[in-house]
Design an enzyme around this catalytic site. Structure first.
Site, short mmCIF file in Angstrom:
data_model
loop_
_atom_site.label_atom_id
_atom_site.label_comp_id
_atom_site.label_asym_id
_atom_site.label_seq_id
_atom_site.Cartn_x
_atom_site.Cartn_y
_atom_site.Cartn_z
N VAL A 131 0.85 -1.18 0.00
CA VAL A 131 0.00 0.00 0.00
C VAL A 131 0.89 1.23 0.00
CG1 VAL A 131 -1.87 1.24 1.16
CG2 VAL A 131 -1.72 -1.26 1.35
N CYS A 132 0.58 2.18 -0.87
CA CYS A 132 1.28 3.46 -0.91
C CYS A 132 2.79 3.23 -1.07
CB CYS A 132 0.94 4.26 0.34
SG CYS A 132 1.24 6.03 0.22
N GLY A 133 3.60 3.82 -0.19
CA GLY A 133 5.05 3.68 -0.30
C GLY A 133 5.58 2.32 0.07
N ALA A 181 -1.85 2.48 -4.74
CA ALA A 181 -1.20 3.78 -4.90
C ALA A 181 -1.28 4.62 -3.62
CB ALA A 181 -1.80 4.52 -6.09
#
Length: 229
Positions: A131-133, A181
């Site tokens: 998730v995300c970074g 993202a």
């Protein structure tokens, strides 16, 4: 099916809680076909997030042999101004408030986490989701070269620089690697995983319960390439 969601010092709480709730609800809706727990690479411990020192407890140890699904969150901290360089000593010692996101992700690389993620990615029966970074952790460890993945829009260039085919999409499904993202994409990532692993009726039931409609089309490297629009 058993899912382990990884905690590391400086993690982003929403990256963890959103998929945790979705997967947990999916387990309930499927009468126990899916179980989920919070883990760390070091074992059971209190883990401090990067958001106001909010703390969650890892109740187990990350174990690719025991997990069918491993979810890796991103970090929560300072993004910084353009051209601003993190303090070279910022990553030393224990977690500190308002550290730079790259520092937090870089510190995670010094733990057993990358080696454990390599074991997971080498096993085709285990799915690694980020998730995300969170995708930047295995990417910076050299584990995702040539794969398709996404991350927070501010980190796409960094992801691409590691040899990953960075895709500007909300959720990217690359087989045993699934990535989300921005921070809230953890909801969509979780629902996609439920649909993929337990079927659309389970995913729809959880989507209805949470009053959340998934956004965007899940990107896969299949079908004809589109012409320039």
């Amino acid at each position: 099916m058993h899912a382990q969601i990884v905690l590391f010092d400086g993690f982003d709480p929403l990256d963890v809680v959103a998929p945790y709730e979705v997967l947990y609800a999916g387990g309930t809706a499927s009468t126990g076909a899916l179980t989920v727990e919070l883990v760390s690479a070091e074992g059971p411990r209190e883990v401090v997030s990067g958001t106001g020192a909010l703390t969650l407890r890892a109740t187990g140890t990350l174990d690719p042999r025991a997990a069918d699904l491993i979810v890796v969150p991103g970090a929560s901290g300072r993004v910084g101004e353009p051209g601003e360089v993190p303090d070279v000593d910022a990553g030393e010692g224990e977690w500190r408030q308002d550290e730079f996101v790259p520092v937090l992700l870089g510190r995670a690389l010094t733990t057993p986490l990358p080696a454990l993620l390599k074991k997971a990615l080498d096993d085709p029966t285990v799915t690694v989701a980020t998730v995300c970074g969170g995708s930047l952790i295995p990417a910076m460890a050299g584990l995702l070269e040539g794969r398709h993945a996404t991350t927070h829009h501010l980190g796409l260039d960094m992801l691409d620089a590691t040899g990953v085919h960075a895709v500007r999409a909300r959720v990217v499904d690359d087989g045993n690697l699934v990535s989300g993202a921005g921070v809230t994409s953890g909801l969509d990532l979780g629902l996609h995983l439920l649909e993929r692993e337990l079927g659309p009726r389970i995913a729809h039931a959880v989507e209805t319960l949470f009053a959340h409609e998934r956004r965007s089309t899940v990107w896969r490297a299949t079908g004809p390439a589109p012409a320039t629009l």
